[in-house]
Motif scaffolding. Structure first.
Motif, PDB file in Angstrom:
ATOM      1  N   GLU A  54       0.869  -1.170   0.000  1.00 45.66           N
ATOM      2  CA  GLU A  54       0.000   0.000   0.000  1.00 45.66           C
ATOM      3  C   GLU A  54       0.911   1.226   0.000  1.00 45.66           C
ATOM      4  OE1 GLU A  54      -2.272  -0.313   3.600  1.00 45.66           O
ATOM      5  OE2 GLU A  54      -2.863  -2.368   3.139  1.00 45.66           O
ATOM      6  N   VAL A  55       0.567   2.202  -0.824  1.00 51.23           N
ATOM      7  CA  VAL A  55       1.359   3.431  -0.908  1.00 51.23           C
ATOM      8  C   VAL A  55       0.448   4.613  -0.610  1.00 51.23           C
ATOM      9  CG1 VAL A  55       2.775   4.902  -2.390  1.00 51.23           C
ATOM     10  CG2 VAL A  55       2.901   2.408  -2.626  1.00 51.23           C
ATOM     11  N   PHE A  56       0.870   5.420   0.332  1.00 49.31           N
ATOM     12  CA  PHE A  56       0.144   6.632   0.712  1.00 49.31           C
ATOM     13  C   PHE A  56       1.101   7.805   0.544  1.00 49.31           C
ATOM     14  CE2 PHE A  56      -1.381   3.065   3.220  1.00 49.31           C
ATOM     15  CZ  PHE A  56      -2.741   3.114   2.979  1.00 49.31           C
ATOM     16  N   GLU A  57       0.701   8.778  -0.251  1.00 47.17           N
ATOM     17  CA  GLU A  57       1.584   9.903  -0.537  1.00 47.17           C
ATOM     18  C   GLU A  57       1.287  11.086   0.383  1.00 47.17           C
ATOM     19  OE1 GLU A  57       0.877  10.567  -4.703  1.00 47.17           O
ATOM     20  OE2 GLU A  57       2.307   9.004  -5.270  1.00 47.17           O
ATOM     21  N   HIS A  58       2.358  11.687   0.876  1.00 46.12           N
ATOM     22  CA  HIS A  58       2.303  12.934   1.646  1.00 46.12           C
ATOM     23  C   HIS A  58       1.361  12.853   2.843  1.00 46.12           C
ATOM     24  CE1 HIS A  58       4.434  14.403  -1.815  1.00 46.12           C
ATOM     25  NE2 HIS A  58       3.396  14.190  -2.585  1.00 46.12           N
ATOM     26  N   ILE A  59       1.638  11.919   3.753  1.00 42.25           N
ATOM     27  CA  ILE A  59       0.819  11.836   4.963  1.00 42.25           C
ATOM     28  C   ILE A  59       1.705  12.029   6.188  1.00 42.25           C
ATOM     29  CG2 ILE A  59      -0.919  10.371   3.866  1.00 42.25           C
ATOM     30  CD1 ILE A  59       0.161   8.042   5.500  1.00 42.25           C
ATOM     31  N   ASP A  60       1.111  12.536   7.233  1.00 41.85           N
ATOM     32  CA  ASP A  60       1.865  12.780   8.457  1.00 41.85           C
ATOM     33  C   ASP A  60       1.872  11.542   9.350  1.00 41.85           C
ATOM     34  OD1 ASP A  60      -0.642  12.725   9.706  1.00 41.85           O
ATOM     35  OD2 ASP A  60      -0.799  14.895   9.749  1.00 41.85           O
ATOM     36  N   SER A  61       2.673  11.592  10.393  1.00 45.51           N
ATOM     37  CA  SER A  61       2.827  10.422  11.267  1.00 45.51           C
ATOM     38  C   SER A  61       1.533  10.082  12.006  1.00 45.51           C
ATOM     39  CB  SER A  61       3.975  10.616  12.253  1.00 45.51           C
ATOM     40  OG  SER A  61       3.731  11.726  13.084  1.00 45.51           O
ATOM     41  N   ALA A  62       0.716  11.073  12.331  1.00 45.62           N
ATOM     42  CA  ALA A  62      -0.555  10.793  13.007  1.00 45.62           C
ATOM     43  C   ALA A  62      -1.486   9.991  12.101  1.00 45.62           C
ATOM     44  CB  ALA A  62      -1.223  12.099  13.439  1.00 45.62           C
ATOM     45  N   THR A  63      -1.513  10.330  10.827  1.00 48.12           N
ATOM     46  CA  THR A  63      -2.356   9.583   9.877  1.00 48.12           C
ATOM     47  C   THR A  63      -1.817   8.179   9.685  1.00 48.12           C
ATOM     48  OG1 THR A  63      -2.947  11.647   8.761  1.00 48.12           O
ATOM     49  CG2 THR A  63      -3.336   9.596   7.546  1.00 48.12           C
ATOM     50  N   MET A  64      -0.502   8.055   9.613  1.00 45.45           N
ATOM     51  CA  MET A  64       0.110   6.736   9.477  1.00 45.45           C
ATOM     52  C   MET A  64      -0.266   5.852  10.671  1.00 45.45           C
ATOM     53  SD  MET A  64       4.133   5.715   8.942  1.00 45.45           S
ATOM     54  CE  MET A  64       4.654   6.200  10.583  1.00 45.45           C
ATOM     55  N   LYS A  65      -0.209   6.410  11.869  1.00 44.83           N
ATOM     56  CA  LYS A  65      -0.573   5.646  13.070  1.00 44.83           C
ATOM     57  C   LYS A  65      -2.050   5.255  13.044  1.00 44.83           C
ATOM     58  CE  LYS A  65       3.017   7.583  15.977  1.00 44.83           C
ATOM     59  NZ  LYS A  65       3.329   8.490  17.077  1.00 44.83           N
ATOM     60  N   LYS A  66      -2.905   6.146  12.562  1.00 50.18           N
ATOM     61  CA  LYS A  66      -4.341   5.852  12.472  1.00 50.18           C
ATOM     62  C   LYS A  66      -4.585   4.710  11.485  1.00 50.18           C
ATOM     63  CE  LYS A  66      -8.690   6.621  13.302  1.00 50.18           C
ATOM     64  NZ  LYS A  66      -9.271   6.209  14.567  1.00 50.18           N
ATOM     65  N   ILE A  67      -3.894   4.724  10.358  1.00 50.35           N
ATOM     66  CA  ILE A  67      -4.028   3.642   9.365  1.00 50.35           C
ATOM     67  C   ILE A  67      -3.653   2.309  10.000  1.00 50.35           C
ATOM     68  CG2 ILE A  67      -3.035   2.665   7.244  1.00 50.35           C
ATOM     69  CD1 ILE A  67      -2.792   5.618   6.253  1.00 50.35           C
ATOM     70  N   GLU A  68      -2.537   2.270  10.684  1.00 46.67           N
ATOM     71  CA  GLU A  68      -2.088   1.012  11.286  1.00 46.67           C
ATOM     72  C   GLU A  68      -3.001   0.571  12.426  1.00 46.67           C
ATOM     73  OE1 GLU A  68       0.450  -1.181   9.972  1.00 46.67           O
ATOM     74  OE2 GLU A  68      -0.438   0.184   8.512  1.00 46.67           O
ATOM     75  N   GLN A  69      -3.544   1.512  13.171  1.00 50.18           N
ATOM     76  CA  GLN A  69      -4.491   1.172  14.239  1.00 50.18           C
ATOM     77  C   GLN A  69      -5.756   0.577  13.632  1.00 50.18           C
ATOM     78  OE1 GLN A  69      -7.532   3.145  15.182  1.00 50.18           O
ATOM     79  NE2 GLN A  69      -7.919   1.685  16.813  1.00 50.18           N
ATOM     80  N   LEU A  70      -6.257   1.168  12.564  1.00 48.07           N
ATOM     81  CA  LEU A  70      -7.454   0.634  11.898  1.00 48.07           C
ATOM     82  C   LEU A  70      -7.183  -0.743  11.285  1.00 48.07           C
ATOM     83  CD1 LEU A  70      -8.808   3.881  10.209  1.00 48.07           C
ATOM     84  CD2 LEU A  70      -9.934   2.565  12.025  1.00 48.07           C
ATOM     85  N   ALA A  71      -5.975  -0.946  10.792  1.00 50.40           N
ATOM     86  CA  ALA A  71      -5.626  -2.240  10.180  1.00 50.40           C
ATOM     87  C   ALA A  71      -5.724  -3.379  11.192  1.00 50.40           C
ATOM     88  CB  ALA A  71      -4.233  -2.183   9.574  1.00 50.40           C
TER      89      ALA A  71
END
Length: 87
Positions: free
Chosen positions: A48-65
Motif C-alpha cells: 500500500e502506498v500513501f503519498e504525503h501523509i503525516d505520522s498521526a495519519t500513518m498511526k491511524k491507518i495502522e491502528q485501523l488495520a
C-alpha cells in the motif's frame, strides 16, 4: 510530508479484500492509498502506498488495520520515506 509504504505477504486471493480496505480508509479518514502486488517464487507481496501523509495519519491507518479481519495473522511492515528532489 513523507510517503508511506506498507507491505505484507498474503494469499493472492485476498486482493479484493485489500482493495476494499483502501476504499474504507478513503471513506473513513479521507486517506487515499494505492495497492500494488508482486508474485515471486509462489509468494505474493502486497504494498500500500500513501503519498504525503503525516505520522498521526500513518498511526491511524495502522491502528485501523489491526481491526480488520483481512489482516489477521499478517505482519504489516510500515515504512516512510521523504522524496529527494532533483537539484
Amino acid at each position: 510530508m513523507p510517503d508511506v509504504f506498507v507491505w505484507y505477504h498474503a494469499d493472492a486471493h485476498q486482493e479484493r479484500k485489500f482493495q476494499q480496505w483502501l476504499t474504507m480508509l478513503e471513506n473513513k479518514i479521507s486517506c487515499t492509498g494505492k495497492l500494488y502486488k508482486r508474485k515471486q517464487d509462489e509468494k505474493t507481496t502486497f504494498m500500500e502506498v500513501f503519498e504525503h501523509i503525516d505520522s498521526a495519519t500513518m498511526k491511524k491507518i495502522e491502528q485501523l488495520a489491526t481491526q480488520q479481519d483481512c489482516f489477521q495473522g499478517i505482519h504489516r511492515q510500515c515504512e516512510s520515506f521523504e522524496r529527494i528532489l532533483s537539484l
